[in-house]
Design a protein around this motif. Sequence first.
Motif, mmCIF file in Angstrom:
data_model
loop_
_atom_site.group_PDB
_atom_site.id
_atom_site.type_symbol
_atom_site.label_atom_id
_atom_site.label_comp_id
_atom_site.label_asym_id
_atom_site.label_seq_id
_atom_site.Cartn_x
_atom_site.Cartn_y
_atom_site.Cartn_z
ATOM 1 N N LEU A 304 0.749 -1.011 0.108
ATOM 2 C CA LEU A 304 -0.030 0.008 0.006
ATOM 3 C C LEU A 304 0.973 1.230 0.102
ATOM 4 N N TYR A 305 1.764 0.970 0.641
ATOM 5 C CA TYR A 305 2.855 2.185 0.596
ATOM 6 C C TYR A 305 3.531 2.470 -0.438
ATOM 7 N N GLY A 306 3.950 1.599 -1.465
ATOM 8 C CA GLY A 306 4.186 1.833 -2.788
ATOM 9 C C GLY A 306 3.144 2.128 -3.930
ATOM 10 N N ALA A 307 1.959 1.671 -3.714
ATOM 11 C CA ALA A 307 0.950 1.654 -4.797
ATOM 12 C C ALA A 307 0.326 3.192 -4.328
ATOM 13 N N GLY A 308 0.030 3.601 -3.101
ATOM 14 C CA GLY A 308 -0.199 5.014 -2.849
ATOM 15 C C GLY A 308 0.727 5.908 -3.324
ATOM 16 N N ALA A 309 2.102 5.872 -3.401
ATOM 17 C CA ALA A 309 3.023 6.751 -3.908
ATOM 18 C C ALA A 309 2.715 6.715 -5.531
ATOM 19 N N VAL A 310 2.613 5.792 -5.967
ATOM 20 C CA VAL A 310 2.078 5.678 -7.561
ATOM 21 C C VAL A 310 1.050 6.756 -7.798
ATOM 22 N N MET A 311 -0.148 6.229 -7.262
ATOM 23 C CA MET A 311 -1.419 7.271 -7.354
ATOM 24 C C MET A 311 -1.007 8.810 -7.199
ATOM 25 N N SER A 312 -0.423 8.924 -6.245
ATOM 26 C CA SER A 312 -0.189 10.294 -5.962
ATOM 27 C C SER A 312 1.003 10.847 -6.954
ATOM 28 N N VAL A 313 1.851 10.096 -7.610
ATOM 29 C CA VAL A 313 2.601 10.553 -8.708
ATOM 30 C C VAL A 313 1.608 10.797 -10.051
ATOM 31 N N LEU A 314 0.612 10.038 -10.316
ATOM 32 C CA LEU A 314 -0.179 10.131 -11.389
ATOM 33 C C LEU A 314 -0.925 11.343 -11.353
ATOM 34 N N LEU A 315 -1.511 11.576 -9.916
ATOM 35 C CA LEU A 315 -2.521 12.598 -9.583
ATOM 36 C C LEU A 315 -1.793 13.841 -9.692
ATOM 37 N N VAL A 316 -0.406 14.024 -9.311
ATOM 38 C CA VAL A 316 0.259 15.197 -9.547
ATOM 39 C C VAL A 316 0.413 15.711 -11.113
ATOM 40 N N GLY A 317 0.684 14.390 -11.788
ATOM 41 C CA GLY A 317 0.640 14.827 -13.215
ATOM 42 C C GLY A 317 -0.464 15.166 -14.056
ATOM 43 N N LEU A 318 -1.746 14.592 -13.402
ATOM 44 C CA LEU A 318 -2.640 15.158 -13.812
ATOM 45 C C LEU A 318 -3.143 16.507 -13.622
ATOM 46 N N LEU A 319 -2.659 16.977 -12.476
ATOM 47 C CA LEU A 319 -2.934 18.529 -11.892
ATOM 48 C C LEU A 319 -2.225 19.393 -12.425
ATOM 49 N N SER A 320 -0.761 19.152 -12.999
ATOM 50 C CA SER A 320 0.131 20.277 -13.099
ATOM 51 C C SER A 320 1.001 19.834 -14.454
ATOM 52 N N ARG A 321 1.831 20.612 -14.777
ATOM 53 C CA ARG A 321 2.728 20.294 -15.721
ATOM 54 C C ARG A 321 4.207 20.747 -15.153
ATOM 55 N N GLY A 322 5.239 20.010 -15.645
ATOM 56 C CA GLY A 322 6.706 20.651 -15.407
ATOM 57 C C GLY A 322 6.912 20.216 -13.984
ATOM 58 N N TRP A 323 7.592 21.113 -13.362
ATOM 59 C CA TRP A 323 8.505 20.659 -12.175
ATOM 60 C C TRP A 323 7.585 19.912 -11.139
ATOM 61 N N PRO A 324 6.456 20.154 -10.660
ATOM 62 C CA PRO A 324 5.858 19.447 -9.738
ATOM 63 C C PRO A 324 5.786 17.782 -10.059
ATOM 64 N N GLY A 325 5.267 17.601 -11.252
ATOM 65 C CA GLY A 325 5.412 16.423 -11.934
ATOM 66 C C GLY A 325 6.448 15.666 -11.768
ATOM 67 N N LEU A 326 7.810 16.308 -12.052
ATOM 68 C CA LEU A 326 9.039 15.826 -11.976
ATOM 69 C C LEU A 326 9.286 15.528 -10.739
ATOM 70 N N LEU A 327 9.187 16.306 -9.814
ATOM 71 C CA LEU A 327 9.731 16.221 -8.481
ATOM 72 C C LEU A 327 8.805 15.068 -7.728
ATOM 73 N N ALA A 328 7.576 14.772 -8.145
ATOM 74 C CA ALA A 328 6.736 13.961 -7.728
ATOM 75 C C ALA A 328 7.036 12.400 -8.023
ATOM 76 N N LEU A 329 7.678 12.532 -9.328
ATOM 77 C CA LEU A 329 7.899 11.144 -9.905
ATOM 78 C C LEU A 329 9.456 10.720 -9.097
#
Length: 476
Positions: A304-329
């Motif tokens: 769940l720790y890993g899966a939750g992180a993946v969902m967060s990465v995808l959500l940041v990628g959908l909400l924004s472009r550029g640096w937030p998505g890279l840092l989330a990745l």
Amino acid sequence: MPYGWALPFVLLPLQPAWFAGVVAFLGALVLLFRKEQLGFARPFLLFALLGIASQLLVPEGIQGVPPLPNAGQSPQTTNLIPPHGLYDLHGWNHPDGPGPRAVRLADGFFRVTRVHPATGRPFTEILSDRTYPLKVGEIYTQSFYFRHDGDAIAFDFLFTTKRGQFGVPAKVERLPGGLKRAHASYQAQPGDEALRAIDIYNLRGNWTYMDIGYAQLEVGPAPSPYTPGKAGPGRWERVGWWLGTALLGLLVMAGAGFVLRRSGGLWAAWGVLLGLLIHLGVGLAQAYPNMAQRIAGLSENPNLYGAGAVMSVLLVGLLSRGWPGLLALVAGSGVVALSDSRAAWLGLLGGVVLWVARSGFRWGHLLLILGGALALYFWLPSSLERLATVFNPDYFSNRSRLEIWGVAWRAFLERPLTGIGIGGFQTYYLEHAPPNAIEPTATHVHNLFLSLLAEAGLLGLLGFLGLWGAVVWRMG
């Protein structure tokens, strides 16, 4: 202050349930006072109707045990031991520790041998490791039916609580057909809190095996006629679960939409990213100084720790472009590496694709991703070794998943329209697992779609697909 409205999103990677509670409360206020239009009301209504229909059509008692001969039913009795409460029954002695699990027989009994089959040393105790809560002052009686070979048998019940172990001589009643019933009682004292049952020791007599079945733990000074314990949620509990899930989901969508409109996508993305960074820090603190173990962060388990992180990465990628998505990745990659979850590693590839698609491809991006992968390789090489086992059909975890999925598919084929009922898979698996299963017990299916098919059938799956199809359509 748009950033103030983004604060609830910090909770999402850390404790999704807390985030859901906060935004659901806001969603309820929105529905009560603002009268805003709910774009997802119809998909949620469809989800609820199809799910509730599936649970109403599931017959009661789909799981259980064979009827016990020579015993009545007592609807006034509450048996705390469920029908699957003896599946972990085993012998024990000090030199060998726990022996192998008892062999389940076709008539609902479980056969335990007198001696350890590998060492030949006699067992000093026969027990199930399941525990049940106690109330101080109540008298509890544990009982079971049994049969055996040999001419004589005797034993004591062991009432094992958090306060200690208390032996009580077993009272044995002879029944027609060669059956016997043993029972003993104990009054709960302050500090006991919970009781381990069934548990017997001080084994005596010339028997070599004992068949134990139809165990009962009840409040009262004497055993009543056997009544099966609760196998899983009842019909109306299942209906309530489905209705509550639909209502909570609708309120979360309403509240999250309300907050998102006021914070804007960029601030919401930074909120999710901040929560992800905090969760990464928690994981690093848990990992230091031993980097060999899998880390769970604030989640229930590493997966769940890993899966939750993946969902967060995808959500940041959908909400924004550029640096937030890279840092989330980058932060999400660290969490996935700590969790060592194979599914999360594969899901993270979707985060890479989404970020590249949203930000536009650049060679610098590719070099950064390759550099990060190389760093992870030298930082946690065992993670990549474990990921490679996804393609190994002989890996024990893969074989156990295939066994579990096979049982889930069987449950679906038995009742393709309705499934076996929400929350019923654990008992079903115990009754239908293959002999010598790699995982003797399975609390869930390890696959969302198979789980829906097994426990809610085609009706439940259609409701789920209709809901999330509407969500994807709206996002597009």
